[in-house]
Scaffold this motif. Structure first.
Motif, mmCIF file in Angstrom:
data_model
loop_
_atom_site.group_PDB
_atom_site.id
_atom_site.type_symbol
_atom_site.label_atom_id
_atom_site.label_comp_id
_atom_site.label_asym_id
_atom_site.label_seq_id
_atom_site.Cartn_x
_atom_site.Cartn_y
_atom_site.Cartn_z
ATOM 1 N N CYS A 1 0.867 -1.207 -0.025
ATOM 2 C CA CYS A 1 0.155 0.041 0.007
ATOM 3 C C CYS A 1 0.758 1.248 -0.158
ATOM 4 C CB CYS A 1 -0.986 0.024 1.389
ATOM 5 S SG CYS A 1 -2.185 -1.280 1.260
ATOM 6 N N THR A 2 0.552 2.224 -0.831
ATOM 7 C CA THR A 2 1.222 3.524 -0.772
ATOM 8 C C THR A 2 0.637 4.570 -0.024
ATOM 9 O OG1 THR A 2 1.744 2.955 -3.233
ATOM 10 C CG2 THR A 2 1.898 5.388 -2.520
ATOM 11 N N PRO A 3 1.566 5.071 1.047
ATOM 12 C CA PRO A 3 1.213 6.271 1.745
ATOM 13 C C PRO A 3 0.717 7.232 0.791
ATOM 14 C CG PRO A 3 3.195 5.596 2.567
ATOM 15 C CD PRO A 3 2.838 4.740 1.211
ATOM 16 N N PRO A 4 -0.576 7.904 1.189
ATOM 17 C CA PRO A 4 -1.102 8.921 0.419
ATOM 18 C C PRO A 4 -0.203 10.285 0.267
ATOM 19 C CG PRO A 4 -2.462 8.575 2.240
ATOM 20 C CD PRO A 4 -1.476 7.714 2.250
ATOM 21 N N HIS A 5 0.555 10.386 1.231
ATOM 22 C CA HIS A 5 1.341 11.626 1.305
ATOM 23 C C HIS A 5 2.500 11.391 0.413
ATOM 24 C CE1 HIS A 5 2.379 9.321 5.021
ATOM 25 N NE2 HIS A 5 3.738 9.603 4.603
ATOM 26 N N ASP A 6 2.793 10.434 -0.043
ATOM 27 C CA ASP A 6 3.874 10.164 -1.004
ATOM 28 C C ASP A 6 3.641 10.736 -2.411
ATOM 29 O OD1 ASP A 6 5.526 9.488 1.203
ATOM 30 O OD2 ASP A 6 5.783 7.535 0.546
ATOM 31 N N VAL A 7 2.347 10.630 -2.536
ATOM 32 C CA VAL A 7 2.027 10.626 -4.194
ATOM 33 C C VAL A 7 0.829 11.789 -4.568
ATOM 34 C CG1 VAL A 7 2.605 8.094 -4.698
ATOM 35 C CG2 VAL A 7 0.412 8.458 -3.568
ATOM 36 N N PRO A 8 1.079 12.903 -3.968
ATOM 37 C CA PRO A 8 0.133 13.815 -4.359
ATOM 38 C C PRO A 8 0.155 14.219 -5.803
ATOM 39 C CG PRO A 8 2.145 14.804 -3.227
ATOM 40 C CD PRO A 8 2.214 13.368 -3.018
ATOM 41 N N GLY A 9 -0.978 14.384 -6.357
ATOM 42 C CA GLY A 9 -0.989 14.671 -7.792
ATOM 43 C C GLY A 9 -0.923 13.360 -8.782
ATOM 44 N N GLU A 10 -0.863 12.251 -8.326
ATOM 45 C CA GLU A 10 -0.557 11.027 -8.843
ATOM 46 C C GLU A 10 -2.168 10.573 -9.530
ATOM 47 O OE1 GLU A 10 2.007 9.643 -10.256
ATOM 48 O OE2 GLU A 10 3.280 10.931 -9.315
ATOM 49 N N PHE A 11 -2.225 9.756 -10.599
ATOM 50 C CA PHE A 11 -3.468 9.046 -10.844
ATOM 51 C C PHE A 11 -3.712 7.926 -9.993
ATOM 52 C CE2 PHE A 11 -2.637 11.110 -14.958
ATOM 53 C CZ PHE A 11 -3.866 11.458 -15.216
ATOM 54 N N VAL A 12 -5.103 7.812 -9.135
ATOM 55 C CA VAL A 12 -5.042 6.828 -8.235
ATOM 56 C C VAL A 12 -5.035 5.298 -9.125
ATOM 57 C CG1 VAL A 12 -7.159 5.847 -6.987
ATOM 58 C CG2 VAL A 12 -6.920 8.454 -7.454
ATOM 59 N N GLU A 13 -5.420 5.066 -9.980
ATOM 60 C CA GLU A 13 -5.100 3.925 -10.603
ATOM 61 C C GLU A 13 -3.459 3.408 -10.450
ATOM 62 O OE1 GLU A 13 -6.940 1.408 -11.711
ATOM 63 O OE2 GLU A 13 -8.911 2.299 -12.110
ATOM 64 N N THR A 14 -2.750 4.310 -10.773
ATOM 65 C CA THR A 14 -1.358 4.006 -10.882
ATOM 66 C C THR A 14 -0.846 3.554 -9.294
ATOM 67 O OG1 THR A 14 -0.440 6.255 -10.503
ATOM 68 C CG2 THR A 14 -0.907 5.296 -12.858
ATOM 69 N N VAL A 15 -1.529 3.890 -8.218
ATOM 70 C CA VAL A 15 -1.042 3.850 -6.855
ATOM 71 C C VAL A 15 -1.859 3.074 -6.142
ATOM 72 C CG1 VAL A 15 0.791 5.786 -6.853
ATOM 73 C CG2 VAL A 15 -1.606 6.060 -6.373
ATOM 74 N N LEU A 16 -2.758 2.333 -6.582
ATOM 75 C CA LEU A 16 -3.561 1.454 -5.788
ATOM 76 C C LEU A 16 -2.806 0.347 -5.234
ATOM 77 C CD1 LEU A 16 -6.752 0.911 -8.416
ATOM 78 C CD2 LEU A 16 -6.693 2.394 -6.053
ATOM 79 N N PRO A 17 -3.577 -0.427 -4.160
ATOM 80 C CA PRO A 17 -2.828 -1.135 -3.249
ATOM 81 C C PRO A 17 -2.649 -2.453 -4.311
ATOM 82 C CG PRO A 17 -4.470 -0.655 -2.167
ATOM 83 C CD PRO A 17 -4.906 0.069 -3.438
#
Length: 403
Positions: free
Chosen positions: A158-174
């Motif tokens: 799982c990616t911490p959300p504060h690590d990926v602001p501005g990223e497409f959700v689909e690319t950083v899903l669990p």
């Protein structure tokens, strides 16, 4: 000897071009922090083992004297401990943010630091419509909550959300480390929450006010209940206290056998009650606590927002409203009190997330000769007497005054 640890979360930073190559710490007006530095021994501390991510939960666990590689089981279980949630051995526990998603992108990890009462309404809706015998949501503070999946499998990235602001959700899903149904369930819950929360009255009102909406859950940092010894068992601490506005810090303290102290007006933001937290720490020392862990979240949040001026302000507030009071206490009643001051990790404004760089620290201890460092920042401590120390060595140095 009593010990006060002042943990300024995310305090350290990196050189910034528009600050003429200096860090916020270097340009902030912090005379009291520098005065404490003149009385102290300084050095660098590695707070995060190479095998783990540079999260606050890992770094604070290390600073408290725990071997994070041995005891770390995820952030969620620490926050669950703080909330008093009864966790069973097969419960997979997640930290669960309320986040802002727009145009398929993750815009804000905190939904604009949503108010706790609004967040509780959303968590109640999640339990009503998405909760089951297997899935349960628990309300925490602001955007920080807990989700429990009974019988979940922990082969999940799982990616911490504060690590990926501005990223497409689909690319950083669990993502799965190994085949299991937990990842599928997580994704289903995330997208179902987006549909549910987007139309919720809380978000209708927030959107009308121009505020970021809290329109999706973001589960991360999963783990099972850890088997941790107390700080009394590890280090002989008889009466320890933890002061923070952040659930995971209280959870870590509770698992370590520390008493939680909650301060009115402590928000975890730049608006926090700095003075009240400092007064609570000094009161605990006066009343017999032999270890006080005073955690201040504000610099970290400023770093995540990428707000350089705000970060400088939080450093100056800590100087004036916390360290100044501590120095006054030391001059009157501090003959048996040592004080450590440090961040848990850097949160550089320009990248808006944590790094695993070592952090500057200083320790004042009655009878310990200070070194020649006169100003506290990321570079100056390179000349400190303690040099470089690694992880749990910090607790040993704090308690003994020796490397």
């Amino acid at each position: 000897m009593k010990h006060l640890v002042i943990l300024a979360d995310g305090f350290a930073d990196q050189p910034i071009e528009r600050l003429n190559g200096k860090t916020p710490m270097m340009v902030a007006n912090t005379p009291h922090i520098d005065q404490l530095c003149e009385k102290s021994g300084c050095g660098y501390l590695k707070t995060v083992p190479d095998s783990l991510h540079p999260g606050s939960e890992v770094a604070n666990m290390t600073i408290m004297g725990y071997d994070a590689e041995k005891y770390y089981q995820g952030r969620g279980v620490l926050e669950a401990a703080a909330l008093g949630i009864d966790i069973e051995p097969n419960d997979l526990v997640f930290r669960c943010n309320l986040v802002t998603v727009e145009a398929a992108k993750l815009l804000n990890h905190s939904a604009g630091h949503i108010e706790t009462e609004e967040a509780r309404e959303l968590i109640n809706a999640l339990n009503e419509y998405l909760g089951t015998e297997r899935v349960k949501f628990y309300a925490g503070v602001s955007y920080r909550h807990v989700m429990v999946i009974k019988g979940g499998k922990n082969g999940v990235e799982c990616t911490p959300p504060h690590d990926v602001p501005g990223e497409f959700v689909e690319t950083v899903l669990p993502k799965p480390f190994e085949s299991n149904d937990t990842v599928k369930l997580l994704r289903q819950l995330m997208f179902a929450s987006n549909e549910l929360l987007s139309a919720h009255p809380v978000n209708v009102r927030r959107r009308a006010k121009g505020l970021p909406v809290a329109n999706m859950i973001w589960p991360w940092s999963p783990g099972f209940k850890p088997a941790m010894p107390t700080l009394k068992e590890l280090y002989g601490i008889e009466q320890g206290v933890v002061i923070s506005a952040v659930d995971l810090i209280h959870g870590l303290g509770r698992l370590g056998g520390l008493q939680s102290v909650f301060v009115e007006g402590a928000t975890g933001l730049y608006t926090t009650n700095y003075t009240g937290k400092a007064q609570a720490a000094l009161k605990a020392l006066k009343e017999g606590a032999d270890y006080v862990f005073l955690h201040i979240e504000a610099p970290d949040e400023a770093g995540h927002e990428g707000d350089v001026e705000l970060k400088i302000k939080t450093l100056e507030d800590i100087d004036q409203k916390v360290v100044k009071l501590v120095l006054e206490y030391l001059s009157k009643d501090g003959e048996d009190v040592s004080v450590a001051f440090l961040p848990d990790h850097p949160t550089p404004c320009e990248i808006r997330t944590h790094t695993r760089d070592h952090v500057p620290f200083m320790i004042y201890r009655p009878g310990l000769a200070p070194d020649k460092v006169k100003e506290y920042n990321e570079e100056s401590v390179s000349n400190g007497v303690f040099g470089f120390i690694d992880q749990t060595e910090f607790m040993q140095v704090l308690l003994s005054g020796k490397k």
